[in-house]
Scaffold this motif. Structure first.
Motif, PDB file in Angstrom:
ATOM      1  N   MET A   1      67.108  31.843  30.560  1.00  6.84           N
ATOM      2  CA  MET A   1      68.423  32.374  30.937  1.00  6.84           C
ATOM      3  C   MET A   1      68.287  33.229  32.204  1.00  6.84           C
ATOM      4  O   MET A   1      67.394  34.073  32.288  1.00  6.84           O
ATOM      5  CB  MET A   1      68.995  33.198  29.789  1.00  6.84           C
ATOM      6  CG  MET A   1      70.360  33.808  30.091  1.00  6.84           C
ATOM      7  SD  MET A   1      71.048  34.732  28.716  1.00  6.84           S
ATOM      8  CE  MET A   1      71.471  33.370  27.626  1.00  6.84           C
ATOM      9  N   PRO A   2      69.170  33.038  33.183  1.00  3.60           N
ATOM     10  CA  PRO A   2      69.072  33.799  34.429  1.00  3.60           C
ATOM     11  C   PRO A   2      69.172  35.313  34.251  1.00  3.60           C
ATOM     12  O   PRO A   2      68.441  36.060  34.890  1.00  3.60           O
ATOM     13  CB  PRO A   2      70.260  33.266  35.244  1.00  3.60           C
ATOM     14  CG  PRO A   2      70.511  31.908  34.689  1.00  3.60           C
ATOM     15  CD  PRO A   2      70.201  31.999  33.225  1.00  3.60           C
ATOM     16  N   LYS A   3      70.062  35.782  33.370  1.00  2.47           N
ATOM     17  CA  LYS A   3      70.263  37.232  33.217  1.00  2.47           C
ATOM     18  C   LYS A   3      70.417  37.565  31.737  1.00  2.47           C
ATOM     19  O   LYS A   3      71.534  37.650  31.212  1.00  2.47           O
ATOM     20  CB  LYS A   3      71.518  37.641  33.995  1.00  2.47           C
ATOM     21  CG  LYS A   3      71.782  39.134  34.033  1.00  2.47           C
ATOM     22  CD  LYS A   3      70.964  39.848  35.088  1.00  2.47           C
ATOM     23  CE  LYS A   3      71.483  41.270  35.304  1.00  2.47           C
ATOM     24  NZ  LYS A   3      70.766  41.977  36.364  1.00  2.47           N
ATOM     25  N   PRO A   4      69.313  37.781  31.025  1.00  6.52           N
ATOM     26  CA  PRO A   4      69.393  38.027  29.583  1.00  6.52           C
ATOM     27  C   PRO A   4      69.933  39.405  29.214  1.00  6.52           C
ATOM     28  O   PRO A   4      70.434  39.596  28.110  1.00  6.52           O
ATOM     29  CB  PRO A   4      67.940  37.865  29.123  1.00  6.52           C
ATOM     30  CG  PRO A   4      67.127  38.169  30.337  1.00  6.52           C
ATOM     31  CD  PRO A   4      67.931  37.693  31.497  1.00  6.52           C
ATOM     32  N   ALA A   5      69.817  40.381  30.126  1.00  2.14           N
ATOM     33  CA  ALA A   5      70.295  41.731  29.827  1.00  2.14           C
ATOM     34  C   ALA A   5      70.722  42.415  31.124  1.00  2.14           C
ATOM     35  O   ALA A   5      70.163  42.149  32.196  1.00  2.14           O
ATOM     36  CB  ALA A   5      69.208  42.549  29.139  1.00  2.14           C
ATOM     37  N   ARG A   6      71.682  43.312  31.023  1.00  2.00           N
ATOM     38  CA  ARG A   6      72.259  43.949  32.209  1.00  2.00           C
ATOM     39  C   ARG A   6      71.235  44.727  33.024  1.00  2.00           C
ATOM     40  O   ARG A   6      71.254  44.704  34.253  1.00  2.00           O
ATOM     41  CB  ARG A   6      73.395  44.884  31.771  1.00  2.00           C
ATOM     42  CG  ARG A   6      74.032  45.637  32.923  1.00  2.00           C
ATOM     43  CD  ARG A   6      75.277  46.360  32.491  1.00  2.00           C
ATOM     44  NE  ARG A   6      75.865  47.114  33.589  1.00  2.00           N
ATOM     45  CZ  ARG A   6      77.108  47.589  33.591  1.00  2.00           C
ATOM     46  NH1 ARG A   6      77.899  47.390  32.555  1.00  2.00           N
ATOM     47  NH2 ARG A   6      77.574  48.265  34.631  1.00  2.00           N
ATOM     48  N   GLN A   7      70.340  45.435  32.362  1.00  4.06           N
ATOM     49  CA  GLN A   7      69.418  46.316  33.060  1.00  4.06           C
ATOM     50  C   GLN A   7      68.245  45.585  33.697  1.00  4.06           C
ATOM     51  O   GLN A   7      67.440  46.192  34.414  1.00  4.06           O
ATOM     52  CB  GLN A   7      68.894  47.398  32.109  1.00  4.06           C
ATOM     53  CG  GLN A   7      67.989  46.893  30.993  1.00  4.06           C
ATOM     54  CD  GLN A   7      68.750  46.422  29.767  1.00  4.06           C
ATOM     55  OE1 GLN A   7      69.957  46.181  29.842  1.00  4.06           O
ATOM     56  NE2 GLN A   7      68.062  46.315  28.644  1.00  4.06           N
TER      57      GLN A   7
ATOM     58  N   ALA B   1      76.217  26.333  43.565  1.00  3.49           N
ATOM     59  CA  ALA B   1      76.749  25.695  42.357  1.00  3.49           C
ATOM     60  C   ALA B   1      75.697  24.824  41.685  1.00  3.49           C
ATOM     61  O   ALA B   1      75.679  24.696  40.459  1.00  3.49           O
ATOM     62  CB  ALA B   1      77.978  24.850  42.699  1.00  3.49           C
ATOM     63  N   VAL B   2      74.807  24.242  42.481  1.00  4.39           N
ATOM     64  CA  VAL B   2      73.760  23.377  41.955  1.00  4.39           C
ATOM     65  C   VAL B   2      72.502  24.178  41.617  1.00  4.39           C
ATOM     66  O   VAL B   2      71.839  23.913  40.620  1.00  4.39           O
ATOM     67  CB  VAL B   2      73.415  22.267  42.969  1.00  4.39           C
ATOM     68  CG1 VAL B   2      72.336  21.340  42.422  1.00  4.39           C
ATOM     69  CG2 VAL B   2      74.654  21.465  43.332  1.00  4.39           C
ATOM     70  N   LEU B   3      72.203  25.184  42.424  1.00  5.09           N
ATOM     71  CA  LEU B   3      70.976  25.964  42.242  1.00  5.09           C
ATOM     72  C   LEU B   3      71.120  27.076  41.206  1.00  5.09           C
ATOM     73  O   LEU B   3      70.129  27.520  40.627  1.00  5.09           O
ATOM     74  CB  LEU B   3      70.537  26.574  43.578  1.00  5.09           C
ATOM     75  CG  LEU B   3      70.379  25.612  44.754  1.00  5.09           C
ATOM     76  CD1 LEU B   3      69.839  26.352  45.965  1.00  5.09           C
ATOM     77  CD2 LEU B   3      69.484  24.452  44.391  1.00  5.09           C
ATOM     78  N   ALA B   4      72.347  27.532  41.008  1.00  9.99           N
ATOM     79  CA  ALA B   4      72.640  28.576  40.009  1.00  9.99           C
ATOM     80  C   ALA B   4      73.854  28.094  39.218  1.00  9.99           C
ATOM     81  O   ALA B   4      74.973  28.551  39.440  1.00  9.99           O
ATOM     82  CB  ALA B   4      72.918  29.909  40.700  1.00  9.99           C
ATOM     83  N   PRO B   5      73.657  27.167  38.286  1.00  7.21           N
ATOM     84  CA  PRO B   5      74.765  26.392  37.723  1.00  7.21           C
ATOM     85  C   PRO B   5      75.448  26.951  36.479  1.00  7.21           C
ATOM     86  O   PRO B   5      76.310  26.279  35.918  1.00  7.21           O
ATOM     87  CB  PRO B   5      74.082  25.056  37.395  1.00  7.21           C
ATOM     88  CG  PRO B   5      72.698  25.457  36.997  1.00  7.21           C
ATOM     89  CD  PRO B   5      72.347  26.627  37.865  1.00  7.21           C
ATOM     90  N   LEU B   6      75.069  28.142  36.031  1.00  9.21           N
ATOM     91  CA  LEU B   6      75.682  28.695  34.822  1.00  9.21           C
ATOM     92  C   LEU B   6      76.579  29.881  35.149  1.00  9.21           C
ATOM     93  O   LEU B   6      76.408  30.539  36.176  1.00  9.21           O
ATOM     94  CB  LEU B   6      74.603  29.158  33.837  1.00  9.21           C
ATOM     95  CG  LEU B   6      73.605  28.114  33.322  1.00  9.21           C
ATOM     96  CD1 LEU B   6      72.666  28.761  32.319  1.00  9.21           C
ATOM     97  CD2 LEU B   6      74.318  26.919  32.707  1.00  9.21           C
ATOM     98  N   VAL B   7      77.514  30.164  34.265  1.00  8.32           N
ATOM     99  CA  VAL B   7      78.314  31.385  34.396  1.00  8.32           C
ATOM    100  C   VAL B   7      77.383  32.592  34.445  1.00  8.32           C
ATOM    101  O   VAL B   7      77.553  33.505  35.260  1.00  8.32           O
ATOM    102  CB  VAL B   7      79.293  31.516  33.208  1.00  8.32           C
ATOM    103  CG1 VAL B   7      79.954  32.887  33.216  1.00  8.32           C
ATOM    104  CG2 VAL B   7      80.354  30.416  33.263  1.00  8.32           C
ATOM    105  N   ASN B   8      76.363  32.568  33.613  1.00  5.79           N
ATOM    106  CA  ASN B   8      75.407  33.672  33.539  1.00  5.79           C
ATOM    107  C   ASN B   8      74.590  33.824  34.810  1.00  5.79           C
ATOM    108  O   ASN B   8      74.092  34.915  35.108  1.00  5.79           O
ATOM    109  CB  ASN B   8      74.482  33.463  32.342  1.00  5.79           C
ATOM    110  CG  ASN B   8      73.468  34.568  32.171  1.00  5.79           C
ATOM    111  OD1 ASN B   8      72.332  34.444  32.613  1.00  5.79           O
ATOM    112  ND2 ASN B   8      73.871  35.664  31.538  1.00  5.79           N
ATOM    113  N   SER B   9      74.453  32.748  35.592  1.00  3.55           N
ATOM    114  CA  SER B   9      73.663  32.808  36.828  1.00  3.55           C
ATOM    115  C   SER B   9      74.178  33.879  37.777  1.00  3.55           C
ATOM    116  O   SER B   9      73.410  34.508  38.508  1.00  3.55           O
ATOM    117  CB  SER B   9      73.699  31.451  37.538  1.00  3.55           C
ATOM    118  OG  SER B   9      73.108  30.432  36.770  1.00  3.55           O
ATOM    119  N   TYR B  10      75.486  34.111  37.768  1.00  2.00           N
ATOM    120  CA  TYR B  10      76.091  35.028  38.727  1.00  2.00           C
ATOM    121  C   TYR B  10      76.075  36.473  38.244  1.00  2.00           C
ATOM    122  O   TYR B  10      76.509  37.375  38.974  1.00  2.00           O
ATOM    123  CB  TYR B  10      77.499  34.518  39.081  1.00  2.00           C
ATOM    124  CG  TYR B  10      77.375  33.170  39.742  1.00  2.00           C
ATOM    125  CD1 TYR B  10      77.209  33.052  41.108  1.00  2.00           C
ATOM    126  CD2 TYR B  10      77.318  32.004  38.963  1.00  2.00           C
ATOM    127  CE1 TYR B  10      77.011  31.820  41.702  1.00  2.00           C
ATOM    128  CE2 TYR B  10      77.119  30.766  39.551  1.00  2.00           C
ATOM    129  CZ  TYR B  10      76.957  30.679  40.917  1.00  2.00           C
ATOM    130  OH  TYR B  10      76.739  29.467  41.507  1.00  2.00           O
TER     131      TYR B  10
END
Length: 232
Positions: free
Chosen positions: A1-7, A58-67
């Motif tokens: 997952m690109p960003k598992p936690a805020r910190q 959009a292709v390299l970071a394709p999930l809502v979570n990516s951003y």
């Protein structure tokens, strides 16, 4: 997952890129006589990827979570630019000890991307820069977050959400050709469905957050009420 936690800074998949000449296998990105050690081909390649960066996301970071990962203040880049050993830039030029090692590091991809689609998109963008001989912009020498904060200089940003990235992707016919019409259409359709589903989801943050202006209004009303009680 690109960003598992805020910190946390998140999980990136930085990709190092170079091209070689078919005739002799030498590095097409290297030019020892250049101040940056980069050939004209390398600079055009950089310019192509920077020009198409917002749609390429959009292709390299394709999930809502990516951003959630591609935000200011963390290690992931949000400014569209390049620099030598500059980790706040989208494309970094690592230090090398030989011309054979000259390469470009693209720092926005994350592990959730499809590598086949990602490499096709990156190559198409870079080759478009070479084909059109796009000029490379000035390199970013300073840490961008500090420069923006201290001098108020704003640089062009990568897409801020999956929705933005999809809109940018649709504007560029290059990707339809690179990915193929069928895959391109299905990819965009799937990502739109993901974004719509995300917009419908109600999260704990959305139900617990109280806007600052509402807090001010409540404080003001309480202050007026207290003043009236004091008078009586």
């Amino acid at each position: 997952m690109p960003k598992p936690a805020r910190q946390l800074s998140g999980s990136g998949m930085h990709i190092h890129q170079s091209l070689s000449y078919k005739a002799n296998g030498s590095n097409a990105f290297s030019d020892p006589g250049d101040s940056h050690g980069l050939s004209k081909i390398a600079k055009h390649f950089i310019a192509g990827q920077l020009a198409h960066a917002r749609g390429m996301c959009a292709v390299l970071a394709p999930l809502v979570n990516s951003y959630k990962r591609l935000v200011r203040g963390y290690e992931a880049p949000v400014s569209i630019g390049w620099g030598r050993v500059n980790r706040s830039a989208l494309i970094r030029i690592p230090r090398v000890h030989s011309s054979a090692s000259t390469r470009l590091e693209l720092r926005c991809p994350d592990p959730s991307c499809n590598p086949y689609l990602a490499f096709a998109a990156m190559l198409a963008a870079g080759l478009d820069g070479i084909r059109r001989e796009l000029p490379v912009p000035m390199q970013l020498k300073k840490y961008l977050y500090r420069v923006e904060r201290e001098k108020g200089i704003r640089t062009e940003r990568t897409s801020g959400s999956l929705a933005e990235a999809i809109l940018e992707l649709e504007k560029i016919p290059l990707y339809r050709t690179a990915l193929g019409a069928h895959i391109s259409e299905r990819f965009i359709s799937a990502k739109r469905q993901e974004w719509d589903d995300y917009r419908l989801e109600v999260t704990p943050w959305g139900t617990q957050y109280v806007p600052a202006d509402l807090l001010i209004c409540r404080f003001y009303r309480c202050f007026i009420l207290s003043a009236r009680i004091a008078r009586t």
